[in-house]
Scaffold this motif. Structure first.
Motif, PDB file in Angstrom:
ATOM      1  N   TRP A 263      -1.799   2.008  -7.170  1.00  0.00           N
ATOM      2  CA  TRP A 263      -2.521   0.759  -7.362  1.00  0.00           C
ATOM      3  C   TRP A 263      -1.858  -0.129  -8.409  1.00  0.00           C
ATOM      4  O   TRP A 263      -1.813  -1.349  -8.250  1.00  0.00           O
ATOM      5  CB  TRP A 263      -3.978   1.063  -7.741  1.00  0.00           C
ATOM      6  CG  TRP A 263      -4.763   1.484  -6.533  1.00  0.00           C
ATOM      7  CD1 TRP A 263      -4.706   2.692  -5.903  1.00  0.00           C
ATOM      8  CD2 TRP A 263      -5.671   0.684  -5.786  1.00  0.00           C
ATOM      9  NE1 TRP A 263      -5.540   2.699  -4.802  1.00  0.00           N
ATOM     10  CE2 TRP A 263      -6.146   1.484  -4.710  1.00  0.00           C
ATOM     11  CE3 TRP A 263      -6.149  -0.611  -5.908  1.00  0.00           C
ATOM     12  CZ2 TRP A 263      -7.073   1.015  -3.778  1.00  0.00           C
ATOM     13  CZ3 TRP A 263      -7.088  -1.082  -4.980  1.00  0.00           C
ATOM     14  CH2 TRP A 263      -7.525  -0.273  -3.936  1.00  0.00           C
ATOM     15  N   SER A 266       1.080  -1.785  -6.816  1.00  0.00           N
ATOM     16  CA  SER A 266       0.639  -2.796  -5.851  1.00  0.00           C
ATOM     17  C   SER A 266       0.264  -4.095  -6.554  1.00  0.00           C
ATOM     18  O   SER A 266       0.609  -5.193  -6.097  1.00  0.00           O
ATOM     19  CB  SER A 266      -0.561  -2.270  -5.053  1.00  0.00           C
ATOM     20  OG  SER A 266      -0.210  -1.108  -4.335  1.00  0.00           O
ATOM     21  N   ILE A 293      -0.707  -2.550  -1.424  1.00  0.00           N
ATOM     22  CA  ILE A 293      -1.539  -1.363  -1.239  1.00  0.00           C
ATOM     23  C   ILE A 293      -1.191  -0.669   0.072  1.00  0.00           C
ATOM     24  O   ILE A 293      -1.048   0.562   0.132  1.00  0.00           O
ATOM     25  CB  ILE A 293      -3.033  -1.739  -1.280  1.00  0.00           C
ATOM     26  CG1 ILE A 293      -3.416  -2.159  -2.699  1.00  0.00           C
ATOM     27  CG2 ILE A 293      -3.899  -0.582  -0.799  1.00  0.00           C
ATOM     28  CD1 ILE A 293      -4.818  -2.716  -2.814  1.00  0.00           C
TER      29      ILE A 293
END
Length: 326
Positions: A263, A266, A293
């Protein structure tokens, strides 16, 4: 999960030869020729060849056989290739050579200083940031003026990718990158699912934010395969190498959590697009973070930047062909 069926060295060299030959023919058809063109094609072929050869099965022998010296040798060869381009196109200047020397040798010096540290040292993150800034903000048209700056971005990407391979694969020996060209069990499902689900979310979201609108370019359908190949090799592949194979990989180790690394990488991928189409472009950041993601999920499931790069290329090609930015 069974090991992927990875292309061998001769298959990769065949792919490299076919793509370079096709590109050379196309450039000749456009009217390019002479010494300038020969030098440019030679250097492009070298950088592109390094990019592909490292994805071949069994190439690990380079690091095992020559150790860190292979990384420094590759860096020196990348710099020499630039000199061949500059001399061959009559564009050499000491200022340009100095900038390219910094682009090549500063990351190698940082990698050497972190030699005994685990992946995710501060030198690693500084090197990644420097490479991304170079690609995004360096005076690429000034560094690569021939032919008319048209290949400046591509050459900058290829040079930086060569440097990243030298620093992280050969000198730092970062494992788990997934730098390969091949195919594994259920990869088709992961690629298809990632592309379709992302599209189902991103298209209505992007249109709802008035960021994109449906405007298919039916007149340009013949160029679609060439556009897709260019996006795959010169946008998707390098970005997946940097953001998934390296950044997400090392963040997961630093956090000791695959989820946190995924995460965080991302979100950082999203913020790396904040200057695209005007600063600050928060709509681009949101959609790019969401895309990151799905790309990161594909990389986690396959442990291959090739799989995530295919999703990335499918998304970008679909966007460029079917949509326009509002």
């Amino acid at each position: 999960m069974p090991s992927p069926r990875q292309l061998g060295l001769f298959s990769v060299l065949g792919l490299w030869a076919a793509l370079c030959f096709g590109g050379g023919l196309y450039a000749s058809w456009l009217g390019y020729g002479g010494r300038d063109f020969a030098a440019t094609l030679t250097v492009f072929s070298f950088y592109f060849g390094v990019m592909l050869v490292f994805a071949a099965r069994g190439i690990e022998f380079l690091s095992a056989r020559f150790g860190n010296g292979a990384g420094y040798l590759l860096g020196a060869a990348a710099f020499l290739a630039y000199l061949i381009y500059a001399m061959g196109t009559n564009t050499f200047a000491f200022s340009r050579g100095g900038v390219v020397a910094a682009i090549v040798f500063v990351p190698l010096a940082l990698a050497a200083s972190a030699e005994r540290q685990p992946p995710g040292a501060w030198q690693d993150y500084l090197t990644l940031a420097g490479i991304w800034v170079t690609v995004k903000f360096s005076p690429s048209h000034w560094l690569w003026p021939y032919p008319g700056g048209r290949l400046a971005y591509v050459f900058t990407v290829l040079l930086c990718l060569n440097v990243a391979l030298a620093a992280f694969v050969l000198v730092r020996k970062i494992s788990g990158i997934g730098y390969n060209i091949g195919w594994g069990s259920r990869w088709g499902f992961f690629v298809f699912a990632s592309f379709v689900v992302f599209g189902a979310i991103a298209i209505p979201l992007g249109m709802g934010m008035h960021f994109i609108y449906f405007a298919p370019q039916w007149h340009a359908w013949r160029t679609l395969p060439f556009l897709g190949i260019a996006i795959l090799f010169f946008t998707a592949w390098p970005e997946e190498f940097l953001f998934r194979g390296l950044l997400q990989n090392m963040l997961s180790r630093s956090y000791k959590s695959d989820l946190a690394g995924w995460w965080t990488a991302s979100v950082l991928f999203g913020f790396s697009h904040i200057t695209n189409l005007g600063f600050p472009n928060w709509r681009y950041v949101i959609l790019a973070s969401l895309a990151g993601i799905f790309y990161g999920w594909t990389w986690r499931k396959t442990n291959s930047i090739f799989a995530s790069a295919i999703v990335h290329a499918l998304v970008d090609t679909t966007w460029h062909f079917f949509f326009r930015t509002g």
